[in-house]
Design an enzyme around this catalytic site. Structure first.
Site, PDB file in Angstrom:
ATOM      1  N   ASP A  13       9.058  -6.009  -4.024  1.00 30.49           N
ATOM      2  CA  ASP A  13      10.012  -6.184  -2.926  1.00 30.49           C
ATOM      3  C   ASP A  13      10.729  -4.890  -2.559  1.00 30.49           C
ATOM      4  O   ASP A  13      11.902  -4.908  -2.174  1.00 30.49           O
ATOM      5  CB  ASP A  13      11.060  -7.265  -3.267  1.00 30.49           C
ATOM      6  CG  ASP A  13      10.419  -8.564  -3.685  1.00 30.49           C
ATOM      7  OD1 ASP A  13       9.418  -8.945  -3.057  1.00 30.49           O
ATOM      8  OD2 ASP A  13      10.911  -9.183  -4.640  1.00 30.49           O
ATOM      9  N   LYS A  16       7.545  -2.400   0.811  1.00 27.26           N
ATOM     10  CA  LYS A  16       6.228  -1.757   0.991  1.00 27.26           C
ATOM     11  C   LYS A  16       5.638  -2.123   2.346  1.00 27.26           C
ATOM     12  O   LYS A  16       4.985  -1.320   2.974  1.00 27.26           O
ATOM     13  CB  LYS A  16       5.250  -2.200  -0.112  1.00 27.26           C
ATOM     14  CG  LYS A  16       5.591  -1.647  -1.482  1.00 27.26           C
ATOM     15  CD  LYS A  16       4.585  -2.079  -2.524  1.00 27.26           C
ATOM     16  CE  LYS A  16       4.638  -3.571  -2.809  1.00 27.26           C
ATOM     17  NZ  LYS A  16       5.899  -4.047  -3.390  1.00 27.26           N
ATOM     18  N   GLY A  40       4.338 -10.796  -0.541  1.00 27.70           N
ATOM     19  CA  GLY A  40       4.752 -11.203   0.796  1.00 27.70           C
ATOM     20  C   GLY A  40       5.328  -9.987   1.479  1.00 27.70           C
ATOM     21  O   GLY A  40       6.329  -9.447   1.034  1.00 27.70           O
ATOM     22  N   HIS A  41       4.645  -9.502   2.482  1.00 27.29           N
ATOM     23  CA  HIS A  41       5.147  -8.340   3.200  1.00 27.29           C
ATOM     24  C   HIS A  41       5.772  -8.795   4.514  1.00 27.29           C
ATOM     25  O   HIS A  41       5.089  -9.330   5.375  1.00 27.29           O
ATOM     26  CB  HIS A  41       4.007  -7.353   3.473  1.00 27.29           C
ATOM     27  CG  HIS A  41       3.571  -6.609   2.245  1.00 27.29           C
ATOM     28  ND1 HIS A  41       2.530  -5.736   2.232  1.00 27.29           N
ATOM     29  CD2 HIS A  41       4.064  -6.612   0.994  1.00 27.29           C
ATOM     30  CE1 HIS A  41       2.396  -5.232   1.011  1.00 27.29           C
ATOM     31  NE2 HIS A  41       3.308  -5.769   0.247  1.00 27.29           N
ATOM     32  N   GLN A 226       3.385  -6.104  -5.411  1.00 25.49           N
ATOM     33  CA  GLN A 226       4.333  -6.122  -6.531  1.00 25.49           C
ATOM     34  C   GLN A 226       4.821  -4.689  -6.840  1.00 25.49           C
ATOM     35  O   GLN A 226       4.825  -3.867  -5.945  1.00 25.49           O
ATOM     36  CB  GLN A 226       3.754  -6.796  -7.775  1.00 25.49           C
ATOM     37  CG  GLN A 226       3.540  -8.299  -7.633  1.00 25.49           C
ATOM     38  CD  GLN A 226       2.224  -8.671  -6.978  1.00 25.49           C
ATOM     39  OE1 GLN A 226       1.181  -8.188  -7.339  1.00 25.49           O
ATOM     40  NE2 GLN A 226       2.266  -9.556  -6.009  1.00 25.49           N
TER      41      GLN A 226
END
Ligand code: IMP
Length: 431
Positions: A13, A16, A40-41, A226
């Site tokens: 988080d 990225k 999750g981006h 991650q």
């Protein structure tokens, strides 16, 4: 310079998604190499919010090719949903621009059932706080050589055989050991035959596609998921994910040799966050932690969980530089620190009177470290519209300098807001 790996330096988080999205501009091919839809981006493009869990966020750029490497664990239903959602937002996705490794392992319904049942079976305080997406059980099957690969979908006889063997074993564990509901072979077979039909055009040998692109002089961007402290080997085990999240994993997880990687960039949030359980030495359970959580909108993109927040941890940063071989840093969410005065940066840990520059190997020790802080003056100014280093208040520049001093590598990018334009570019990592 043609191949760049981007990784998270903390507990995931780090932002990225936004940095990869910006760098995608300079890349022709974007590759995911580990993890799955536990990632999750979140991206903000022209005011529209997108969350990519499985498909590389490069897909939002109309002319780029996106690849999902063999190191990824792949949930077909999530992939199909993401394609549908992208199409509904005016971004149709075809196999011309998106390919999937036949060697990636499939996340099966029993992996998700096992992930949930194992967490539920653990006593309060012993849970890992996984995302519940079946990541650990899928990697587990890969390593014990029971896994079902994406390519197996194209061979219905082999697929059914592997499925039946797995269901037999998993149902025993689910019902007899974990007090959970069994899964049904026929239901899964039918569901996955439908997936096979839809996925077939996307399945390919990603390693060859990467090699071809490289030989043609294309620029490749390897997008990590991650962060370093969640790495199965180098993170705060067992409070980690089940894959290698560090830069070296790009080679194994995509099928490219280490000598063909040109540069590695680490993404570092200006403070620290963590979702799920596990030690977090610089955690703040006070008003400053609340400020970071609220102003930074620190909710998990995948599970919606509130992220734990704390001061920047220089021990974590220093370790990330070494383990990933970082050439430069991209700093995110610097704007969130406005209004906090003073600011602390952890430079070392103390354990039983001994100072540590690096993360101790023993989890009990990590749980008991006392962070040693360097205190710096904060700033009040809103940074979100600032365009250059000179625009930033002196205190913010000093804070960045303190980060560089700990890391021993240069800052290349500074993000001061979620939008693409809210970025100060000091050096393009692709140059
Ligand atoms: P798993 O990857 O679902 O097995 O979860 C293991 C640990 O990694 C949990 O603490 C999760 O919260 C954490 N985790 C997994 N993926 C991410 C991510 O993308 N960002 C932050 N934490 C993650």
């Amino acid at each position: 310079m043609s191949t760049l790996v981007v990784v998270g330096t903390q507990w995931g988080d780090e932002g990225k998604g936004k940095i990869v999205d910006l760098l995608t501009e300079y890349a022709d091919v974007i590759v995911r190499f580990q993890g799955g839809n536990n990632a999750g981006h979140t991206l903000l493009v022209d005011g529209k919010k997108f969350i990519c869990h499985l498909i590389p966020s490069g897909i939002l750029h109309g002319n780029k090719v996106c690849l999902i490497g063999n190191g990824v664990v792949f949930d077909p239903s999530v992939f199909i949903e993401e394609i549908k959602e992208l199409s509904s937002k005016g971004m149709p996705v075809s196999p011309d621009r998106l390919r999937l490794s036949s060697n990636a392992h499939l996340i099966m319904p029993y992996h998700k059932a096992l992930d949930h049942a194992r967490e539920n079976a653990k006593a309060e305080g012993k849970r890992l706080g996984t995302t519940g997406r079946g990541i650990g059980p899928c990697y587990e099957d890969k390593i014990v050589r029971n896994g079902i690969k994406v390519g197996d979908l194209l061979d219905p006889v082999l697929f059914r055989e592997k499925l039946a063997d797995n269901v037999k074993e998993k149902n025993f564990i689910l019902t007899k050991m974990l007090n959970a509901e069994p899964v049904d072979t026929e239901d899964i077979y039918r569901e996955f035959q439908e997936h096979a039909r839809r996925l077939a055009p996307f399945i390919d040998n990603v390693s060859i596609l990467i090699d071809d692109a490289r030989r043609k002089g294309k620029a490749l961007l390897f997008e990590g998921a991650q962060g370093t402290q969640l790495d199965i080997d180098h993170g705060t085990y067992p409070y980690v994910t089940s894959s290698n999240t560090v830069a070296g994993a790009a080679c194994c997880g995509a099928g490219i040799g280490p000598s063909k990687i040109d540069k590695v960039v680490g993404i570092c949030k200006a403070y620290t966050t963590r979702v799920g359980a596990g030690p977090f030495p610089t955690e703040l359970e006070d008003v400053v932690g609340d400020h970071l959580q609220e102003k930074g909108a620190e909710f998990g993109a995948t599970t919606g969980r509130r992220r734990r927040c704390g001061w920047l941890d220089g021990v974590v940063l220093r370790d990330a530089v070494r383990i990933n071989g970082l050439d430069g840093l991209a700093i995110t969410k610097l704007d969130v620190l406005s209004g906090i005065n003073p600011l602390n940066i952890c430079t070392e840990y103390e354990v039983s009177g001994t100072r540590h520059l690096h993360m101790p190997g023993n989890i009990r020790e990590v749980e008991s470290v006392c962070p040693i802080y360097k205190t710096l003056p904060g700033w009040q100014e809103d940074l979100s519209q600032m365009k250059s280093m000179e625009d930033l208040p002196k205190e913010a520049r000093d804070y960045l300098k303190a980060m560089e001093d700990i890391a021993g590598i240069p800052i290349m990018l500074i993000s001061v807001g979620p939008g693409r334009e809210q970025t100060i570019f000091l050096k393009n990592p692709f140059d």
